[in-house]
Motif scaffolding. Structure first.
Motif, PDB file in Angstrom:
ATOM      1  N   UNK A 138       0.832   5.345   1.312  1.00 44.32           N
ATOM      2  CA  UNK A 138       0.119   6.315   2.137  1.00 44.32           C
ATOM      3  C   UNK A 138       0.800   7.669   2.021  1.00 44.32           C
TER       4      UNK A 138
ATOM      5  N   UNK B  15       0.852  -1.177   0.000  1.00 47.07           N
ATOM      6  CA  UNK B  15       0.000   0.000   0.000  1.00 47.07           C
ATOM      7  C   UNK B  15       0.897   1.240   0.000  1.00 47.07           C
TER       8      UNK B  15
ATOM      9  N   UNK C 190      -1.546  12.727   5.400  1.00 50.32           N
ATOM     10  CA  UNK C 190      -2.919  13.120   5.662  1.00 50.32           C
ATOM     11  C   UNK C 190      -3.964  12.267   4.973  1.00 50.32           C
ATOM     12  N   UNK C 191      -3.530  11.191   4.349  1.00 49.20           N
ATOM     13  CA  UNK C 191      -4.461  10.302   3.653  1.00 49.20           C
ATOM     14  C   UNK C 191      -4.364   8.885   4.207  1.00 49.20           C
ATOM     15  N   UNK C 192      -5.377   8.089   3.897  1.00 51.90           N
ATOM     16  CA  UNK C 192      -5.309   6.689   4.255  1.00 51.90           C
ATOM     17  C   UNK C 192      -4.503   5.911   3.239  1.00 51.90           C
ATOM     18  N   UNK C 193      -4.068   4.706   3.603  1.00 51.94           N
ATOM     19  CA  UNK C 193      -3.322   3.872   2.666  1.00 51.94           C
ATOM     20  C   UNK C 193      -4.148   3.543   1.426  1.00 51.94           C
TER      21      UNK C 193
END
Lengths: 113, 114
Positions: free
Chosen positions: B37, B35, B40-43
């Motif tokens: 990331x 993944x 400030x964001x999700x994976x």
């Protein structure tokens, strides 16, 4: 498509306060839902999960109920502790188990003593 | 069982250089995920392996990215001709699909492209 929306952070609370972190989802199928937590300097850890409507996942005093009618999976805890300070991610999977997850953007939680 | 291990933990490189990240999954976990990331964001899902076979790649994975899992154990993720937009945390996770269990994540490899 499939997506997860979490409430904007950061969230700051005092110790023993009640916590709610909202999470809603959009999915093309019938997803499993998850909350992951990331403590400072550590990897993502599964906090709780629910695999079908009306299921309640719970762990470490946290709870979340799979609400199909409102496409929501809100995280709650009755009395937070300083050690709960972390980033919380809501996620969904359309596959068996926690695989090929779609994550929300995360909510940073800070608990002050 | 020492968990999912990633190396290096942090890599700083200049634009245009190649970088490689390594992931050692939990032993006997047959499925391995990568993944990405950003701050400030999700994976976001990049790719996954079932043993040594790469079964799916996200459209996020441009031609400059390549991942391998020789012998179905550790995996490498290589980024060629890095760009500033590649700066992110690269997360590896593994799971044993015989169980409907948990996906275990490593601590990630942070890439900074100057």
């Amino acid at each position: 498509g499939n997506s997860v929306t979490q409430m904007e952070g950061p969230v700051t609370l005092s110790e023993e306060a009640f916590l709610t972190i909202n999470c809603t989802y959009t999915a093309t199928g019938y997803p499993s839902l998850f909350w992951y937590v990331q403590y400072p300097g550590e990897g993502l850890q599964l906090l709780l999960k629910a695999t079908k409507a009306d299921d309640k996942g719970s762990n470490k005093g946290f709870e979340a109920t799979y609400r199909k009618e409102t496409t929501s999976f809100h995280l709650e805890k009755g009395s937070v502790q300083v050690s709960d300070s972390a980033v919380y991610f809501c996620a969904l999977s359309l596959f068996q188990g926690a695989q090929k997850l779609v994550f929300g953007q995360g909510t940073r939680l800070t608990i002050n003593p | 069982d020492t968990g999912v291990s990633q190396d290096p933990r942090h890599k700083i490189t200049k634009r245009g250089q190649n970088v490689t990240f390594r992931c050692d999954p939990i032993s006997e976990h047959n499925r391995l995920y990568w993944y990405r990331q950003t701050l400030g964001q999700g994976p976001e899902f990049l790719t996954y392996f079932q043993n040594e076979a790469q079964l799916e790649k996200s459209r996020l994975l441009s031609d400059r990215f390549s991942a391998e899992r020789p012998k179905g154990s550790f995996s490498t993720l290589e980024i060629q001709r890095t760009e500033q937009g590649d700066s992110a945390m690269y997360l590896c996770a593994s799971i044993q699909t015989r169980n409907t269990g948990e996906l275990f994540f490593g601590e990630g490899s942070r890439l900074t492209v100057l």
